[in-house]
Design a protein around this motif. Sequence first.
Motif, PDB file in Angstrom:
ATOM      1  N   GLU A 110      85.444  18.577-109.560  1.00 57.81           N
ATOM      2  CA  GLU A 110      86.966  18.920-108.723  1.00 57.81           C
ATOM      3  C   GLU A 110      86.956  17.961-107.816  1.00 57.81           C
ATOM      4  O   GLU A 110      87.966  18.066-107.039  1.00 57.81           O
ATOM      5  CB  GLU A 110      86.581  20.411-108.700  1.00 57.81           C
ATOM      6  CG  GLU A 110      86.536  21.520-109.774  1.00 57.81           C
ATOM      7  CD  GLU A 110      87.724  21.179-110.698  1.00 57.81           C
ATOM      8  OE1 GLU A 110      88.893  20.983-110.300  1.00 57.81           O
ATOM      9  OE2 GLU A 110      87.409  21.455-111.936  1.00 57.81           O
ATOM     10  N   SER A 111      85.911  17.267-107.268  1.00 59.16           N
ATOM     11  CA  SER A 111      86.048  16.378-106.234  1.00 59.16           C
ATOM     12  C   SER A 111      85.446  15.031-106.135  1.00 59.16           C
ATOM     13  O   SER A 111      84.484  14.903-107.244  1.00 59.16           O
ATOM     14  CB  SER A 111      85.612  17.100-105.087  1.00 59.16           C
ATOM     15  OG  SER A 111      84.318  17.189-105.026  1.00 59.16           O
ATOM     16  N   ALA A 112      85.598  14.349-105.658  1.00 59.45           N
ATOM     17  CA  ALA A 112      85.093  12.565-105.610  1.00 59.45           C
ATOM     18  C   ALA A 112      83.687  12.956-105.196  1.00 59.45           C
ATOM     19  O   ALA A 112      82.627  12.283-105.917  1.00 59.45           O
ATOM     20  CB  ALA A 112      85.631  11.679-104.355  1.00 59.45           C
ATOM     21  N   ASP A 113      83.334  13.798-104.215  1.00 56.51           N
ATOM     22  CA  ASP A 113      81.612  14.102-104.126  1.00 56.51           C
ATOM     23  C   ASP A 113      81.009  14.686-105.348  1.00 56.51           C
ATOM     24  O   ASP A 113      79.949  14.359-105.547  1.00 56.51           O
ATOM     25  CB  ASP A 113      81.632  14.989-102.747  1.00 56.51           C
ATOM     26  CG  ASP A 113      82.268  14.451-101.417  1.00 56.51           C
ATOM     27  OD1 ASP A 113      81.957  13.104-101.527  1.00 56.51           O
ATOM     28  OD2 ASP A 113      82.329  15.186-100.729  1.00 56.51           O
ATOM     29  N   ALA A 114      81.729  15.495-106.020  1.00 60.25           N
ATOM     30  CA  ALA A 114      80.950  16.023-107.283  1.00 60.25           C
ATOM     31  C   ALA A 114      80.865  15.035-108.217  1.00 60.25           C
ATOM     32  O   ALA A 114      79.626  15.061-108.927  1.00 60.25           O
ATOM     33  CB  ALA A 114      81.795  17.215-107.942  1.00 60.25           C
TER      34      ALA A 114
END
Length: 262
Positions: A110-114
């Motif tokens: 769900e995110s760039a970090d993920a």
Amino acid sequence: MSRMSRRNFDDLVTLMARLRAPGGCPWDREQKLEDLKPFIIEEAYEVVEAIDRNDRGALKEEVGDLLLEACFVAQIAREEGAFDIYDSVTHVHDKLVRRHPHVFGEDTAESADAVLTNWEKLKNEERTAQNESLLSGVPQALPALLKAMRLTEKASRVGFDWEQAEDAVRKLEEETVELREALASGDQTHIEEELGDLLFTLVNIARKLNVNAEEALQSTNRKFTRRFQKIEENVRRDSRDFADVSLEEMDAMWEAAKGEES
């Protein structure tokens, strides 16, 4: 450029093969892989420079030049019977699909970090299968500042990292003391080692602060160049030579240039 005159990737591959073929270009035919290394590095930096200048026209040209170097390398490899450019395209295509299971599979991110976490996890699985180090993916030929950033980024993704930027700053203070001790000893090898440790810690601080150390230093390089050129202008304007200008005068010119920027 009209659509009728556009070239496709196969045209470039064919052209590169023609240049390397008997009756082609004598210079192109003489090149070996080792000869291309400086050109590859230069073209990559010119792409970065075009991005920094926000010059899309130059960027279009520089991306093409960088693509040419990739085709040149692959053509030499093809002549050796090692691989061709389409093998490289297949490799990177399949790797991108494999490392994006949240797009092409059942995983979610769900995110760039993920995405980065999953990417590193998949890379680690591939390295473990091949008995490779976590750091093996960092190119040996990277400039030292960028390489330090990449090494510490990879180590941090498995938890080998300071919790806060302040912790890294405390390490900087420790390394500064050790550099002073090395300077007092007069041992050049020890001085070089401690200076390297100090620079490495600075890169870690930059990473913890979400600052790209390479870009930060390049920005300072450009700032230094602008201000020093102001000093040169003042010296030339007064028809003087640097040998006749004191350090105090140059410092004053520097501060004046700094004030103009403010």
